[in-house]
Design a protein around this motif. Structure first.
Motif, PDB file in Angstrom:
ATOM      1  N   GLU A 142       5.411  -5.752  30.286  1.00 50.87           N
ATOM      2  CA  GLU A 142       6.024  -6.881  30.998  1.00 50.87           C
ATOM      3  C   GLU A 142       7.368  -6.526  31.641  1.00 50.87           C
ATOM      4  N   ALA A 143       8.035  -5.533  31.082  1.00 52.21           N
ATOM      5  CA  ALA A 143       9.392  -5.229  31.542  1.00 52.21           C
ATOM      6  C   ALA A 143       9.396  -4.799  32.998  1.00 52.21           C
ATOM      7  N   ASP A 144      10.388  -5.310  33.740  1.00 54.55           N
ATOM      8  CA  ASP A 144      10.510  -4.905  35.136  1.00 54.55           C
ATOM      9  C   ASP A 144      11.141  -3.526  35.232  1.00 54.55           C
ATOM     10  N   ILE A 145      12.152  -3.296  34.410  1.00 56.03           N
ATOM     11  CA  ILE A 145      12.725  -1.952  34.374  1.00 56.03           C
ATOM     12  C   ILE A 145      13.002  -1.535  32.930  1.00 56.03           C
ATOM     13  N   ILE A 146      13.117  -0.228  32.750  1.00 57.88           N
ATOM     14  CA  ILE A 146      13.412   0.336  31.435  1.00 57.88           C
ATOM     15  C   ILE A 146      14.813   0.947  31.509  1.00 57.88           C
ATOM     16  N   ILE A 147      15.634   0.667  30.519  1.00 61.49           N
ATOM     17  CA  ILE A 147      16.924   1.362  30.429  1.00 61.49           C
ATOM     18  C   ILE A 147      16.894   2.265  29.201  1.00 61.49           C
ATOM     19  N   ILE A 148      17.215   3.523  29.401  1.00 63.18           N
ATOM     20  CA  ILE A 148      17.306   4.443  28.281  1.00 63.18           C
ATOM     21  C   ILE A 148      18.760   4.870  28.141  1.00 63.18           C
ATOM     22  N   ALA A 149      19.384   4.532  27.003  1.00 60.23           N
ATOM     23  CA  ALA A 149      20.757   4.963  26.740  1.00 60.23           C
ATOM     24  C   ALA A 149      20.699   5.920  25.567  1.00 60.23           C
ATOM     25  N   LYS A 150      20.848   7.209  25.864  1.00 61.62           N
ATOM     26  CA  LYS A 150      20.559   8.157  24.795  1.00 61.62           C
ATOM     27  C   LYS A 150      21.705   9.133  24.521  1.00 61.62           C
ATOM     28  N   ALA A 151      21.796   9.539  23.238  1.00 63.14           N
ATOM     29  CA  ALA A 151      22.652  10.653  22.858  1.00 63.14           C
ATOM     30  C   ALA A 151      21.797  11.785  22.329  1.00 63.14           C
ATOM     31  N   VAL A 152      20.578  11.457  21.903  1.00 64.05           N
ATOM     32  CA  VAL A 152      19.616  12.494  21.524  1.00 64.05           C
ATOM     33  C   VAL A 152      18.302  12.162  22.238  1.00 64.05           C
ATOM     34  N   THR A 153      17.463  13.190  22.414  1.00 63.75           N
ATOM     35  CA  THR A 153      16.199  12.996  23.106  1.00 63.75           C
ATOM     36  C   THR A 153      15.388  11.884  22.431  1.00 63.75           C
ATOM     37  N   ILE A 154      14.899  10.959  23.225  1.00 63.53           N
ATOM     38  CA  ILE A 154      14.161   9.861  22.606  1.00 63.53           C
ATOM     39  C   ILE A 154      12.721  10.273  22.369  1.00 63.53           C
ATOM     40  N   SER A 155      12.115   9.696  21.346  1.00 63.94           N
ATOM     41  CA  SER A 155      10.716  10.029  21.075  1.00 63.94           C
ATOM     42  C   SER A 155       9.823   8.985  21.746  1.00 63.94           C
ATOM     43  N   GLY A 156       8.645   9.413  22.121  1.00 67.64           N
ATOM     44  CA  GLY A 156       7.696   8.511  22.758  1.00 67.64           C
ATOM     45  C   GLY A 156       8.041   8.187  24.198  1.00 67.64           C
ATOM     46  N   LYS A 157       8.545   9.169  24.912  1.00 73.67           N
ATOM     47  CA  LYS A 157       8.948   8.948  26.301  1.00 73.67           C
ATOM     48  C   LYS A 157       7.744   8.635  27.197  1.00 73.67           C
ATOM     49  N   ASP A 158       6.581   9.128  26.763  1.00 70.60           N
ATOM     50  CA  ASP A 158       5.361   8.946  27.559  1.00 70.60           C
ATOM     51  C   ASP A 158       5.029   7.483  27.815  1.00 70.60           C
ATOM     52  N   ARG A 159       5.498   6.638  26.921  1.00 72.14           N
ATOM     53  CA  ARG A 159       5.165   5.218  27.046  1.00 72.14           C
ATOM     54  C   ARG A 159       5.712   4.603  28.331  1.00 72.14           C
ATOM     55  N   PHE A 160       6.782   5.212  28.869  1.00 72.05           N
ATOM     56  CA  PHE A 160       7.437   4.592  30.028  1.00 72.05           C
ATOM     57  C   PHE A 160       7.169   5.337  31.319  1.00 72.05           C
ATOM     58  N   LYS A 161       6.134   6.155  31.288  1.00 76.39           N
ATOM     59  CA  LYS A 161       5.847   7.046  32.398  1.00 76.39           C
ATOM     60  C   LYS A 161       5.839   6.356  33.763  1.00 76.39           C
ATOM     61  N   ASN A 162       5.144   5.250  33.863  1.00 76.98           N
ATOM     62  CA  ASN A 162       4.949   4.649  35.189  1.00 76.98           C
ATOM     63  C   ASN A 162       5.936   3.530  35.477  1.00 76.98           C
ATOM     64  N   LYS A 163       7.020   3.499  34.707  1.00 78.11           N
ATOM     65  CA  LYS A 163       7.971   2.400  34.849  1.00 78.11           C
ATOM     66  C   LYS A 163       9.235   2.876  35.544  1.00 78.11           C
ATOM     67  N   PRO A 164       9.869   2.019  36.349  1.00 80.66           N
ATOM     68  CA  PRO A 164      11.179   2.388  36.886  1.00 80.66           C
ATOM     69  C   PRO A 164      12.188   2.493  35.751  1.00 80.66           C
ATOM     70  N   THR A 165      12.838   3.637  35.650  1.00 83.58           N
ATOM     71  CA  THR A 165      13.675   3.899  34.483  1.00 83.58           C
ATOM     72  C   THR A 165      15.104   4.223  34.895  1.00 83.58           C
ATOM     73  N   LEU A 166      16.041   3.693  34.135  1.00 80.49           N
ATOM     74  CA  LEU A 166      17.448   4.015  34.336  1.00 80.49           C
ATOM     75  C   LEU A 166      17.895   4.828  33.130  1.00 80.49           C
TER      76      LEU A 166
END
Lengths: 107, 348
Positions: free
Chosen positions: A55-79
């Protein structure tokens, strides 16, 4: 708009929580919905539900370490931002997020 | 070509990969350290259970170095990097180059695997290439570690270990002071992590004073800044005071430097001067009396694993008081407009 936020930090106790709180506050002030997932070494992970990501229109990733499960957001606009910036300048990030969203809408 | 760009990208993010490795390493340190320390309670007992606990603790402690190397490589090269990372990490452990060797090896093997994955071959070869990559990268980096960087690193670790076991009181105080400056400087940022990484590396050599110093200084910034708001409420905004009221207990229980950030953020320079001074005092005291911490845990659990709890309390209290008094002094001679800040906070 609907936002899915993923934050991560080393221990998963301080920074990820603080970034999530700061961004959520800013997002709600602007009338956006936000669902949150926090990650880190000692954290019990609460995963985003698949439909929340869907449902999310965009994904925001705020990271200090590599996040796990990045594949889930493959087709989403990501910040992609650093967690420190999210703690210090949540406004700037929300500005960018809105800009990203508007760009997609206008296309 | 994308080769150069990708290389740049992966190196620019070395810090991220390193932190990821440490993030996966923390739980194993916690398990190993905690069980090892608990088993000390049964030193005089003959019961089998203490030996088993001790052994489990030892497994944890011997595995945290490979774990870190593995997940540094994993963060860089994804799944193909994991196995090479583990092997290189275990190798680093065995060749006595320890923590530093694993750090270097993990980064190298991650990078080489990542680059090998970028090579594009004809379709026929591509699928088998995937199986060859980890073997190639592991071989290259392992040989490099054993024959080239391993020996000097091992000597370095060895001399570090000798240096620490013969540390004098003034040497300890100097060490504590330096670690304090780093730890108080950026509230859990790169400088603080340098000092805690160093402490963990020393623990790998069975030297526990650096960890004791780290443990002592970690709560000084948040506690000091909280105490400062109680001492002179006039100098702080309402938001800051409210935050301090709810967070002093949290910093005592959980023990994180990061808790100080919201209190320092609006007035970074003065706050940093004060926390650096506080940590310098606290760290020097802890170093002078050779405070040792046997387990890398934070907050209340720490209290049970110090060699001398009174030194711990003394160094924390003096650090906290230094920070609080200094920050209030600096703030009172400055003209920080509280009303204006409060007004701008409300308008947000």
């Amino acid at each position: 708009m609907k936002i899915a936020l993923i934050t991560s930090c080393m221990a998963g106790i301080a920074h990820s929580k603080m970034a999530a709180t700061a961004l959520k506050k800013e997002a709600e002030k602007r009338g956006h919905q936000m669902s949150i997932e926090e990650q880190g070494g000692h954290k019990v992970p609460v995963k985003l539900k698949p439909e929340e990501i869907e449902e999310a229109d965009i994904i925001i990733i705020a990271k200090a370490v590599t996040i796990s499960g990045k594949d889930r957001f493959k087709n989403k606009p990501t910040l992609d931002v650093s967690v420190n910036k999210a703690v210090r300048k949540p406004k700037e990030i929300m500005d960018k997020a809105e800009e990203l969203y508007n760009n997609i809408e206008n296309k | 070509m994308s080769f150069v760009k990708d290389t740049k990208e992966v190196f620019r993010e070395t810090g991220l990969h390193f932190r990821t490795g440490v993030s996966y390493m923390l739980p194993i340190l916690l398990i190993g350290g905690l069980l090892g320390s608990v088993s000390m309670l049964g030193t005089n007992s003959d019961a089998e259970i203490w030996k088993v606990l001790k052994h489990i603790g030892e497994i944890g402690m011997s595995f945290f170095v490979p774990m870190m190397a593995a997940y540094i490589a994993y963060s860089m090269a994804d799944t193909p990097g994991l196995a090479p990372g583990f092997i290189v990490g275990i190798l680093a452990n065995e060749t006595q180059s320890g923590y530093l060797g694993a750090l270097l090896g993990g980064i190298l093997v991650g990078y080489i695997t990542f680059m090998l994955l970028k090579i594009e071959l004809p379709k026929l070869w591509q699928s088998s290439w995937g199986m060859v990559i980890p073997v190639v990268s592991t071989t290259i980096v392992s040989l490099f570690l054993v024959f080239i960087v391993g020996p000097p690193l091992a000597i370095m670790m060895e001399s570090m270990s000798v240096f620490f076991s013969n540390l004098s009181e003034s040497g300890g105080a100097a060490l504590g002071g330096i670690m304090g400056i780093l730890g108080g400087f950026d509230y859990g940022g790169p400088f603080s992590k340098t000092q805690s990484t160093f402490a963990t590396a020393a623990m790998d050599l069975n030297v526990f004073t650096p960890l004791g110093i780290t443990g002592a200084i970690v709560t000084i910034p948040p506690l000091g800044l909280c105490l400062a708001t109680f001492l002179s409420p006039k100098l702080y905004t309402k938001t800051e005071k409210d935050y301090a009221k709810s967070s002093w207990l949290y910093s005592l229980i959980a023990g994180f430097t990061e808790i100080a950030i919201p209190l320092a953020m609006n007035d970074l320079i003065r706050a940093t001067v004060a926390t650096v001074a506080g940590c310098l005092v606290g760290g020097s005291i802890a170093g002078f009396f050779a405070l040792e911490l046997y387990t890398p845990v934070l907050g209340i659990p720490q209290w049970f694993f110090y060699n001398n709890i009174y030194v711990y309390i003394g160094s924390v209290v003096s650090g906290v008081i230094t920070t609080a008094l200094l920050v209030n002094l600096l703030k009172s001679i400055s003209n920080r407009d509280i009303k204006a800040i409060e007004a701008s906070e409300e308008s947000i």
